[in-house]
Design an enzyme around this catalytic site. Structure first.
Site: not given
Ligand code: F6P
Length: 366
Positions: A77, A140, A144, A290
């Site tokens: 954030r 990540t 992606d 995950q």
């Protein structure tokens, strides 16, 4: 000995297995190979803005490669270019990038190694454009990021999802049920596709191939005719029906990408249930399982390679670059290439073809 004396590192965005392996590799390689001192900013870019950091040395990072999370903390954030402070009246959004740069200068840092996904590397790229020497490391579970074959953390997430499918298989078969597993991945279907192939799913639904409920029903019926009274569906959180939309679970307004996906598994169960009146359907949402836990050896090794390569890239002065896996080799690419677009599954590529070859339905074959 390198001219670089002192670097800062930070981990940004959602956490992911392998972060500690990267932190360890950067710290050990920088200190032991080049005599560079390393400090780690706490909680992503927030630590850079608020000057909150810890000194890292080989002893401190010893024994962390196999651990999940990040010893530095992270945040998805906090953006220094649009930094949110909570006031009594609500949110205050200000550009604190100069304050962050001031902190870097006061600490005598030669630059930053930033470990993150597209949001974090976007911010890193903005600092680079403001003259800060930056090297990026691709992180990540979603896999992606463009300009790299693999991000670290992805294969651990696939491992977790594949294990979940193995477990769902046995209970699905016992009860003759349809089991739906919803996995993460944001706008791409890499986790669903890899886990679905590895875990022998019957149906794999990904954002790159919009699905129809009729096609899923057709596949379940076909299995019934073959005497298979259970079916396993793996669905990416970003999957959506033909002519429909992704299901949004909530908004995080201060995040680089405020949309959080989730709920498509339940939606598909509801739609299937309208037709399959005598078949029980259950949904499992794998969620942050995950992201948590110990990285598998592949990610510990990849994280170590990325960490060492990032220090080398920094020492060579390859600022504005990101380390990247291309085939079997680690190379350097411009950060700009990595963040220009999200890397998606090719619906006509090898992986999808292999899955179709063993009878998997992508919900598009009506
Ligand atoms: O990008 C990693 C990821 O885990 C996505 O797969 C998921 O959509 C998102 O982050 C969840 O974010 P949060 O931790 O804010 O719920």
């Amino acid at each position: 000995m390198s001219k670089v004396r002192h670097i800062g590192i930070l981990t940004g965005g959602g956490d992911c297995p392998g972060l500690n392996a990267v932190i360890r590799a950067i710290t050990k390689s920088a200190t032991m190979q080049y005599g560079i001192e390393v400090i780690g900013f706490m909680d992503g870019f927030r630590g850079l803005v608020e000057n909150s950091y810890m000194a890292l040395d080989p002893r401190l990072v010893s024994g962390i490669s196999h651990t999940g999370g990040t010893i530095l903390g992270t945040s998805n954030r906090d953006n220094p270019f649009s930094f949110v402070t909570i006031t009594q009246e609500g949110h205050l959004q200000t550009d604190e990038s100069d304050r962050a740069i001031g902190n870097l200068r006061n600490l005598g840092l030669d630059g930053l190694i930033v470990i993150g996904g597209d949001g974090t590397l976007n911010i890193a790229s903005q600092f680079y454009q403001k003259g800060i020497p930056v090297v990026g490391v691709p992180k990540t579970i979603d896999n992606d990021l463009s300009a790299t074959d693999v991000t670290f953390g992805f294969n651990t997430a696939v491992n977790t999802a594949s294990d979940a499918l193995d477990r769902l298989h046995t209970t699905a078969e016992s009860h003759h049920r349809v089991m739906i597993l919803e996995v993460m991945g944001r706008y791409s279907g890499w986790i669903a596709l890899h886990a679905g192939i590895s875990g022998s799913a019957d149906v794999i639904l990904i954002p790159e191939i919009p699905f129809s409920v009729d096609a899923i029903l057709k596949k379940i019926a076909e299995r019934y005719r073959q005497g298979k009274k259970f079916s396993i569906i793996v669905i990416a959180e970003g999957a959506f029906p033909v002519g429909g939309e992704m299901v949004v679970s909530n908004y995080v307004p201060t995040s680089h990408d405020p949309i959080r996906l989730g709920g498509i598994g339940e939606k598909v169960a509801e739609d299937l249930g309208k037709v399959l009146r005598n078949v029980e359907i259950r949904v499992t949402v794998l969620g942050h399982l995950q992201r948590g836990g110990s990285p598998i050896p592949y990610d510990r090794i990849l994280g170590t390679r990325y960490g060492v390569a990032a220090v080398q890239a920094f020492v060579r002065g390859e600022y504005g670059s990101m380390v990247s896996l291309q085939g079997a080799e680690i190379k350097s690419v411009p950060i700009a290439d990595a963040i220009k677009e999200i890397r998606k599954v090719d619906p006509n590529g090898d992986l999808v073809a292999a899955a179709r070859g063993v009878g998997v339905s992508f919900g598009d074959d009506i």
